[in-house]
Design an enzyme around this catalytic site. Structure first.
Site, short mmCIF file in Angstrom:
data_model
loop_
_atom_site.label_atom_id
_atom_site.label_comp_id
_atom_site.label_asym_id
_atom_site.label_seq_id
_atom_site.Cartn_x
_atom_site.Cartn_y
_atom_site.Cartn_z
N PRO A 173 -8.53 -1.28 9.16
CA PRO A 173 -7.63 -0.16 9.45
C PRO A 173 -6.18 -0.62 9.39
O PRO A 173 -5.83 -1.62 10.02
CB PRO A 173 -7.99 0.40 11.06
CG PRO A 173 -8.83 -0.80 11.42
CD PRO A 173 -9.37 -1.54 10.34
N ASP A 211 0.84 -1.36 0.15
CA ASP A 211 -0.05 -0.04 0.14
C ASP A 211 1.01 1.43 0.04
O ASP A 211 0.55 2.18 0.60
CB ASP A 211 -0.99 -0.03 1.22
CG ASP A 211 -2.01 -1.18 1.12
OD1 ASP A 211 -2.21 -1.66 0.00
OD2 ASP A 211 -2.14 -1.68 2.37
N GLN A 218 1.92 -5.96 -3.50
CA GLN A 218 2.63 -5.89 -1.99
C GLN A 218 3.77 -5.16 -2.01
O GLN A 218 3.97 -4.16 -2.60
CB GLN A 218 2.60 -7.37 -1.52
CG GLN A 218 1.49 -8.13 -1.48
CD GLN A 218 0.83 -8.78 -2.80
OE1 GLN A 218 1.44 -9.32 -3.60
NE2 GLN A 218 -0.45 -8.44 -3.08
N GLY A 231 -4.62 -4.08 -3.91
CA GLY A 231 -5.57 -3.09 -4.22
C GLY A 231 -4.94 -1.89 -4.61
O GLY A 231 -4.21 -1.08 -3.56
N ARG A 253 1.92 -29.03 -7.03
CA ARG A 253 1.71 -29.48 -8.66
C ARG A 253 0.37 -30.23 -8.80
O ARG A 253 -0.16 -30.17 -9.72
CB ARG A 253 2.96 -29.94 -9.31
CG ARG A 253 3.94 -29.05 -9.40
CD ARG A 253 5.21 -29.76 -9.32
NE ARG A 253 5.54 -30.37 -8.18
CZ ARG A 253 6.47 -31.24 -7.85
NH1 ARG A 253 7.21 -31.67 -8.85
NH2 ARG A 253 6.48 -31.83 -6.74
N THR A 302 -9.63 -4.99 2.10
CA THR A 302 -10.34 -5.44 3.23
C THR A 302 -10.97 -4.37 3.95
O THR A 302 -11.68 -4.71 5.13
CB THR A 302 -9.26 -6.27 4.01
OG1 THR A 302 -8.39 -5.47 4.39
CG2 THR A 302 -8.76 -7.63 3.18
N SER A 351 5.27 12.68 -3.63
CA SER A 351 3.80 12.74 -3.88
C SER A 351 3.20 13.48 -2.55
O SER A 351 3.57 13.14 -1.72
CB SER A 351 3.36 11.16 -4.07
OG SER A 351 1.82 11.42 -4.02
P1 GDP Z 1 -0.82 0.45 -3.65
O1 GDP Z 1 -1.46 -0.70 -3.23
O2 GDP Z 1 0.45 0.70 -3.36
O3 GDP Z 1 -1.19 0.88 -4.92
O4 GDP Z 1 -1.60 1.55 -2.70
P2 GDP Z 1 -3.17 1.90 -2.05
O5 GDP Z 1 -3.80 2.33 -3.42
O6 GDP Z 1 -3.88 0.61 -1.49
O7 GDP Z 1 -2.82 2.63 -1.24
C1 GDP Z 1 -2.62 4.12 -1.18
C2 GDP Z 1 -3.55 5.15 -0.97
O8 GDP Z 1 -2.92 6.54 -0.92
C3 GDP Z 1 -4.55 5.27 -2.15
O9 GDP Z 1 -5.81 5.59 -1.34
C4 GDP Z 1 -4.07 6.49 -2.75
O10 GDP Z 1 -5.31 7.31 -3.53
C5 GDP Z 1 -3.60 7.27 -1.76
N1 GDP Z 1 -2.42 8.35 -2.39
C6 GDP Z 1 -1.54 7.95 -3.22
N2 GDP Z 1 -0.36 9.11 -3.02
C7 GDP Z 1 -0.71 9.99 -2.27
C8 GDP Z 1 -0.35 11.10 -1.58
O11 GDP Z 1 0.58 11.52 -2.01
N3 GDP Z 1 -1.16 11.71 -0.65
C9 GDP Z 1 -2.32 11.32 -0.15
N4 GDP Z 1 -2.78 11.85 0.85
N5 GDP Z 1 -2.62 10.04 -0.59
C10 GDP Z 1 -2.05 9.31 -1.76
P1 IMO Z 2 -1.02 -3.99 -2.38
O1 IMO Z 2 -0.40 -4.56 -3.73
C1 IMO Z 2 -0.84 -4.45 2.02
C2 IMO Z 2 -0.76 -8.51 3.53
C3 IMO Z 2 -2.13 -9.07 4.35
C4 IMO Z 2 -1.45 -10.11 5.30
C5 IMO Z 2 -0.17 -10.74 4.37
C6 IMO Z 2 -0.76 -12.09 3.62
O2 IMO Z 2 -2.32 -3.36 -2.35
O3 IMO Z 2 0.25 -3.15 -1.60
P2 IMO Z 2 -2.16 -12.75 1.63
O4 IMO Z 2 -3.88 -12.56 1.49
O5 IMO Z 2 -1.38 -12.24 0.67
O6 IMO Z 2 -1.96 -14.31 2.17
O7 IMO Z 2 -1.88 -11.93 3.18
O8 IMO Z 2 0.06 -9.75 3.51
N1 IMO Z 2 -1.17 -8.08 2.24
C7 IMO Z 2 -0.97 -6.89 1.92
N2 IMO Z 2 -0.94 -5.83 2.24
N3 IMO Z 2 -1.01 -4.42 0.66
C8 IMO Z 2 -1.24 -5.37 -0.19
O9 IMO Z 2 -1.30 -5.45 -1.50
C9 IMO Z 2 -1.13 -6.75 0.50
N4 IMO Z 2 -1.36 -7.94 0.24
C10 IMO Z 2 -1.37 -8.98 1.12
O10 IMO Z 2 -2.93 -8.16 4.84
O11 IMO Z 2 -0.64 -9.21 6.52
MG MG Z 3 -2.89 -1.64 -1.85
#
Ligand code: GDP
Ligand code: IMO
Ligand code: MG
Length: 439
Positions: free
Chosen positions: A315, A13, A235, A40, A143, A312, A424
């Site tokens: 928080p 994230d 991830q 996500g 497998r 999910t 950013s």
């Molecule tokens: P990813 O899984 O690595 O693509 O990240 P996520 O989308 O799960 O979470 C990043 C969150 O931060 C998203 O809600 C984005 O829209 C938001 N976001 C991205 N860049 C920025 C930023 O520079 N500032 C803020 N406040 N939010 C951001």
């Molecule tokens: P993006 O691509 C944050 C975390 C889960 C859990 C562990 C194992 O959005 O950054 P899994 O379902 O993969 O077996 O869960 O990994 N996890 C993530 N945490 N961002 C993700 O993806 C994640 N994908 C899995 O919360 O701790």
């Molecule tokens: Mg994400």
């Protein structure tokens, strides 16, 4: 520069989706090569927010070919839903999306096993996304009980599903009996009817048929033709199955090591790796997080950064920037430059802390420990920096940032040992600083 990768350097994230979307303009192909619908990724364009789990974040630029490579575990129902939702929002999806016939398919028994395994044993649960990711990768490595996308089109699919369900029923029954009794999991295997599952998956296969291809061969041809390929990691490196905080990790190589196995592209093709890191730390699910602030500071970061899971809605655990962990990831992933994300979230703090080292029993540890028990014991050593009060979310030039924000970015770059290429300051494409970071 043919091959560039975007890799998260923390626990996921880090806002990878935003950077992939931004860089897509300069690429011909965007590839997802590991993970599945546990990811996500958020892309915000012109105030419109899109959430992607399986489809590469390059999908918004129509000139780009999006590829879901063989290292991904694919839930057909999830991807079909994602396709319909994007089509309904006016995004073009057709021959610009390709799905590998080598990708492994997630079935209901994988999601059931994921739920059961999360509730087994006495230790802190992994806290997975419950998307069946781990159990599907288990079957891939084992497998004998695996089904790949290409298998969905073979005449023995019905027999195969029947055989696998026969075995899975026994295994899942045993797991259910050993599960924590508090879990609401009455008779999970009643869901597994071979005829119903066959019909459902044969239907998915037909809908997916236009997208299915040998993506390894496609990508090898693209390498020969010197196409510009962007690899979209899912991830983060600290969730890597081999190099992350095992067992609190995901089941694939989410550091840059997964690019080659997952896509089939040879290592020499990769010329640049951009490491994506939040200006602070977040983690979802179980496992140690040394700089976590389970207090008002963590809550303030969560509120300001809207730190709730994209998939999910859980928080996210929030804390200060951990330079020991990110330096480890940056070295592991061979990153060339850094993108520091969500810097705007730190506006308003009087002071900011950065973890520069760990201590265990009073002894300084300058590396990231390999054993989870050691990581649980570490005490972060913090350096305090002055904060800034200004709202920085409309700033587009590095030199216009408040002095203390520039000092913060500079210190992060120094501690990680890599230059910062992107800062950013908000979710939108426009809220990105890419001008030379000179001061
Ligand atoms: P990813 O899984 O690595 O693509 O990240 P996520 O989308 O799960 O979470 C990043 C969150 O931060 C998203 O809600 C984005 O829209 C938001 N976001 C991205 N860049 C920025 C930023 O520079 N500032 C803020 N406040 N939010 C951001
Ligand atoms: P993006 O691509 C944050 C975390 C889960 C859990 C562990 C194992 O959005 O950054 P899994 O379902 O993969 O077996 O869960 O990994 N996890 C993530 N945490 N961002 C993700 O993806 C994640 N994908 C899995 O919360 O701790
Ligand atoms: Mg994400």
């Amino acid at each position: 520069m043919p091959g560039t990768a975007i890799i998260g350097l923390q626990w996921g994230d880090e806002a990878k989706g935003k950077i992939v979307d931004l860089l897509t303009e300069q690429h011909d192909i965007v590839v997802r090569y590991q993970g599945g619908a546990n990811a996500g990724h958020t892309v915000v364009t012109d105030g419109k927010k899109f959430k992607l789990s399986l489809i590469p974040s390059g999908i918004f630029r129509s000139h780009v070919q999006c590829v879901i490579a063989g290292g991904v575990v694919l839930n057909p129902s999830s991807i079909l839903q994602e396709i319909s939702s994007l089509l309904a929002q006016g995004i073009k999806i057709g021959s610009n999306l390709m799905i590998s016939d080598r990708a492994h398919v997630i079935f209901p028994w994988h999601s059931i096993a994921d739920r059961l395994l999360n509730n087994i044993g006495d230790s802190e649960p992994i806290g997975t996304t419950l998307r069946g990711i781990g159990p599907c990768y288990e079957d891939k490595l084992g497998r004998s009980l695996a089904i790949r996308v290409g298998d969905l089109y073979k005449p023995d699919l019905k027999e195969k599903i029947k055989h696998i369900i026969g075995v899975k029923n026994q295994l899942l029954l045993e797991l259910t009996n050993r599960c924590n009794k508090t879990m609401d999991m009455t008779n999970p295997i009643a869901e597994l009817n071979p005829e119903t599952i066959y019909k459902e998956y044969a239907g998915y296969a037909e809908q997916l048929r236009p997208y299915v291809a040998d993506t390894t061969n496609y990508l090898l041809n693209a390498v020969d033709a010197d196409k510009r390929i962007l690899f979209e990691g899912a991830q983060g490196a600290l969730l890597d199955i081999d190099h992350g905080t095992f067992p609190y990790v995901t089941s694939s190589n989410s550091s840059s090591t997964g690019i080659f196995s997952g896509s089939g592209v040879p290592f020499y093709f990769l010329k640049k790796v951009i490491g994506i890191a939040k200006a602070y730390t977040t983690r979802v699910g179980g496992g140690p997080c040394p700089t976590e602030q389970d207090n008002n500071i963590g809550q303030q970061i969560r509120d300001r950064g809207n730190e709730y899971g994209t998939v999910t809605k859980r928080p996210r655990r929030c804390g200060w920037f951990d330079a020991v962990a990110v330096r480890y990831s940056a070295r592991l992933c061979g990153i060339s430059t850094l993108a520091i994300m969500l810097l705007d979230v730190l506006s308003g703090f009087d002071t900011l802390q950065i973890c520069t080292a760990y201590e265990i029993d009073g002894q300084r540890l300058n590396y990231f420990p390999s054993q989870i028990d050691d990581l649980r014991k570490v005490v972060p050593v913090y350096e305090t920096l002055s904060g800034w009060k200004e709202d920085i979310s409309a700033i587009t030039k590095y030199n216009d940032l408040p002095f203390n924000a520039k000092c913060y970015v500079k210190r992060v770059a120094e501690l990680i040992g890599r230059p910062v290429e992107i800062v950013s300051v908000g979710p939108d494409r426009r809220q990105t600083i890419t001008s030379t970071l000179s001061e």
